[in-house]
Design a protein around this motif. Structure first.
Motif, mmCIF file in Angstrom:
data_model
loop_
_atom_site.group_PDB
_atom_site.id
_atom_site.type_symbol
_atom_site.label_atom_id
_atom_site.label_comp_id
_atom_site.label_asym_id
_atom_site.label_seq_id
_atom_site.Cartn_x
_atom_site.Cartn_y
_atom_site.Cartn_z
ATOM 1 N N GLU A 115 0.830 -1.212 0.000
ATOM 2 C CA GLU A 115 0.000 0.000 0.000
ATOM 3 C C GLU A 115 0.862 1.260 0.000
ATOM 4 O O GLU A 115 0.592 2.214 -0.749
ATOM 5 C CB GLU A 115 -0.931 -0.004 1.219
ATOM 6 C CG GLU A 115 -2.054 -1.026 1.131
ATOM 7 C CD GLU A 115 -2.846 -1.133 2.429
ATOM 8 O OE1 GLU A 115 -4.048 -1.385 2.358
ATOM 9 O OE2 GLU A 115 -2.235 -0.947 3.512
ATOM 10 N N LEU A 116 1.891 1.266 0.840
ATOM 11 C CA LEU A 116 2.788 2.424 0.887
ATOM 12 C C LEU A 116 3.489 2.635 -0.449
ATOM 13 O O LEU A 116 3.588 3.766 -0.934
ATOM 14 C CB LEU A 116 3.829 2.243 2.001
ATOM 15 C CG LEU A 116 3.357 2.466 3.431
ATOM 16 C CD1 LEU A 116 4.421 2.007 4.425
ATOM 17 C CD2 LEU A 116 3.023 3.937 3.659
ATOM 18 N N TYR A 117 3.953 1.527 -1.026
ATOM 19 C CA TYR A 117 4.670 1.648 -2.303
ATOM 20 C C TYR A 117 3.734 2.143 -3.396
ATOM 21 O O TYR A 117 4.114 3.008 -4.207
ATOM 22 C CB TYR A 117 5.287 0.304 -2.700
ATOM 23 C CG TYR A 117 6.153 0.406 -3.932
ATOM 24 C CD1 TYR A 117 7.467 0.846 -3.840
ATOM 25 C CD2 TYR A 117 5.651 0.085 -5.193
ATOM 26 C CE1 TYR A 117 8.268 0.970 -4.958
ATOM 27 C CE2 TYR A 117 6.439 0.207 -6.318
ATOM 28 C CZ TYR A 117 7.747 0.640 -6.191
ATOM 29 O OH TYR A 117 8.530 0.774 -7.314
ATOM 30 N N SER A 118 2.517 1.624 -3.430
ATOM 31 C CA SER A 118 1.552 2.045 -4.451
ATOM 32 C C SER A 118 1.204 3.522 -4.302
ATOM 33 O O SER A 118 1.140 4.268 -5.297
ATOM 34 C CB SER A 118 0.288 1.192 -4.347
ATOM 35 O OG SER A 118 -0.684 1.616 -5.280
ATOM 36 N N GLU A 119 0.984 3.972 -3.065
ATOM 37 C CA GLU A 119 0.666 5.374 -2.834
ATOM 38 C C GLU A 119 1.847 6.279 -3.193
ATOM 39 O O GLU A 119 1.663 7.365 -3.750
ATOM 40 C CB GLU A 119 0.251 5.579 -1.379
ATOM 41 C CG GLU A 119 -1.102 4.970 -1.032
ATOM 42 C CD GLU A 119 -1.492 5.214 0.412
ATOM 43 O OE1 GLU A 119 -1.068 6.249 0.972
ATOM 44 O OE2 GLU A 119 -2.207 4.371 0.986
ATOM 45 N N ALA A 120 3.042 5.823 -2.843
ATOM 46 C CA ALA A 120 4.238 6.602 -3.172
ATOM 47 C C ALA A 120 4.417 6.717 -4.677
ATOM 48 O O ALA A 120 4.746 7.788 -5.207
ATOM 49 C CB ALA A 120 5.471 5.956 -2.542
ATOM 50 N N LYS A 121 4.169 5.611 -5.379
ATOM 51 C CA LYS A 121 4.305 5.610 -6.837
ATOM 52 C C LYS A 121 3.283 6.548 -7.476
ATOM 53 O O LYS A 121 3.593 7.277 -8.429
ATOM 54 C CB LYS A 121 4.124 4.186 -7.376
ATOM 55 C CG LYS A 121 4.647 3.980 -8.777
ATOM 56 C CD LYS A 121 6.170 4.042 -8.791
ATOM 57 C CE LYS A 121 6.708 3.708 -10.171
ATOM 58 N NZ LYS A 121 8.171 3.904 -10.232
ATOM 59 N N ASP A 122 2.067 6.539 -6.943
ATOM 60 C CA ASP A 122 1.030 7.438 -7.452
ATOM 61 C C ASP A 122 1.433 8.902 -7.242
ATOM 62 O O ASP A 122 1.237 9.742 -8.128
ATOM 63 C CB ASP A 122 -0.305 7.162 -6.760
ATOM 64 C CG ASP A 122 -0.925 5.839 -7.200
ATOM 65 O OD1 ASP A 122 -0.501 5.305 -8.252
ATOM 66 O OD2 ASP A 122 -1.816 5.348 -6.483
ATOM 67 N N ALA A 123 1.971 9.193 -6.070
ATOM 68 C CA ALA A 123 2.406 10.560 -5.779
ATOM 69 C C ALA A 123 3.558 10.964 -6.697
ATOM 70 O O ALA A 123 3.606 12.095 -7.196
ATOM 71 C CB ALA A 123 2.836 10.679 -4.315
ATOM 72 N N LEU A 124 4.472 10.031 -6.949
ATOM 73 C CA LEU A 124 5.596 10.313 -7.837
ATOM 74 C C LEU A 124 5.110 10.589 -9.255
ATOM 75 O O LEU A 124 5.550 11.554 -9.897
ATOM 76 C CB LEU A 124 6.573 9.136 -7.827
ATOM 77 C CG LEU A 124 7.870 9.299 -8.633
ATOM 78 C CD1 LEU A 124 8.713 10.442 -8.069
ATOM 79 C CD2 LEU A 124 8.668 8.008 -8.626
ATOM 80 N N ASN A 125 4.195 9.767 -9.742
ATOM 81 C CA ASN A 125 3.657 9.957 -11.089
ATOM 82 C C ASN A 125 2.883 11.263 -11.216
ATOM 83 O O ASN A 125 2.836 11.858 -12.295
ATOM 84 C CB ASN A 125 2.764 8.775 -11.474
ATOM 85 C CG ASN A 125 3.552 7.487 -11.661
ATOM 86 O OD1 ASN A 125 4.747 7.526 -11.937
ATOM 87 N ND2 ASN A 125 2.894 6.358 -11.492
ATOM 88 N N ALA A 126 2.291 11.700 -10.092
ATOM 89 C CA ALA A 126 1.542 12.958 -10.082
ATOM 90 C C ALA A 126 2.458 14.165 -9.826
ATOM 91 O O ALA A 126 1.973 15.287 -9.688
ATOM 92 C CB ALA A 126 0.448 12.909 -9.023
#
Length: 270
Positions: free
Chosen positions: A42-53
């Motif tokens: 979950e943390l990795y997915s949220e971090a990846k989403d934030a990075l892509n945004a």
């Protein structure tokens, strides 16, 4: 009324009371991270989403939380590398370099270690571009020149270790550009010395360019500065010899280099 200074024992007592508070504040962030009940996925997915945004600060915090909570998990390795990229994009070069050095030390066999070397070169390369912007009006800083040298070494290490990496072609082009920048910097300093009558110092800088950056566009300028320095030092034979070297080795480039802009000379790629 005379004021008395506090005794050493009272100062020590005050510090003893304050120290736990300081430690509590300093550790509060990490403690909150440890109490986060989100999984590594979950943390990795949220971090990846934030990075892509392009929400780099949020991504950095999430990646950091992941590496603290799950330091040995399967996501920790990539999270550290992704955090370095987020720090790079957030214009935090020192933090990015620190994360990359940690990644290279901890995971030397990671499948993306070639990218880590490439990204490290890019971080220093961007600092070099700041140096280049300073150099255009005629000012240059040794600190930024060191960034160019470090970037060159990072790309060089990438090519040495991973000659088949997909990042090698781009790294080679950047190395040519960096070499030209470093040569141009030496010539800029040589001109500075020559304007102030320090002809021996100017000659030494130009010799360094010719010996260490053969083929760089700045070698033409270096030879021209050397010829003028010999003239002013009344060393007519050496001045004539230098001009002959120019005419024999760079008959076409002298006029060509004068027509080009500085950026065209430094980046000779389409």
């Amino acid at each position: 009324m005379r004021q008395t200074s506090p005794s050493r024992s009272s100062i020590a007592a005050i510090l003893a009371l304050l120290l736990p508070l300081v430690l509590l504040v300093g550790c509060g962030g990490d403690e909150a991270i440890r109490e986060d009940d989100r999984s590594a996925e979950e943390l990795y997915s949220e971090a990846k989403d934030a990075l892509n945004a392009r929400m780099y600060e949020e991504a950095i915090g999430l990646y950091r939380g992941l590496t603290i909570r799950y330091p040995f998990g399967r996501h920790a390795e990539q999270a550290l590398l992704d955090m370095a990229y987020a720090q790079y994009k957030a214009r935090k070069p020192e933090a990015a370099i620190s994360s990359l050095d940690r990644f290279l030390r901890t995971y030397p066999t990671h499948p993306n270690v070639d990218y880590a070397w490439y990204l490290k070169g890019l971080v220093n390369y961007d600092q070099t571009m700041g140096f280049l912007r300073e150099m255009f009006p005629g000012t240059a800083a040794d600190r930024d020149q060191q960034a160019a040298q470090q970037s060159f070494r990072d790309f060089q290490e990438l090519i040495r270790r991973f000659p088949d990496s997909r990042y090698v072609a781009d790294a080679r082009q950047r190395m040519v550009f960096l070499r030209n920048i470093m040569a141009e910097y030496e010539v800029t300093v040589a001109r500075y010395y020559q304007r102030r009558g320090a002809h021996v110092a100017a000659l030494n800088r130009c010799r360094y360019v010719i010996e260490n950056y053969p083929g760089a566009p700045a070698t033409v300028d270096a030879l021209q500065i050397m010829a003028r320095a010999y003239d002013r030092m009344e060393m007519t034979e050496l001045a004539a010899d230098t001009r002959r070297v120019l005419e024999l080795n760079y008959p076409d480039r002298i006029q060509e280099e004068e027509r080009k802009s500085l950026l065209d000379r430094l980046w000779p790629f389409d």
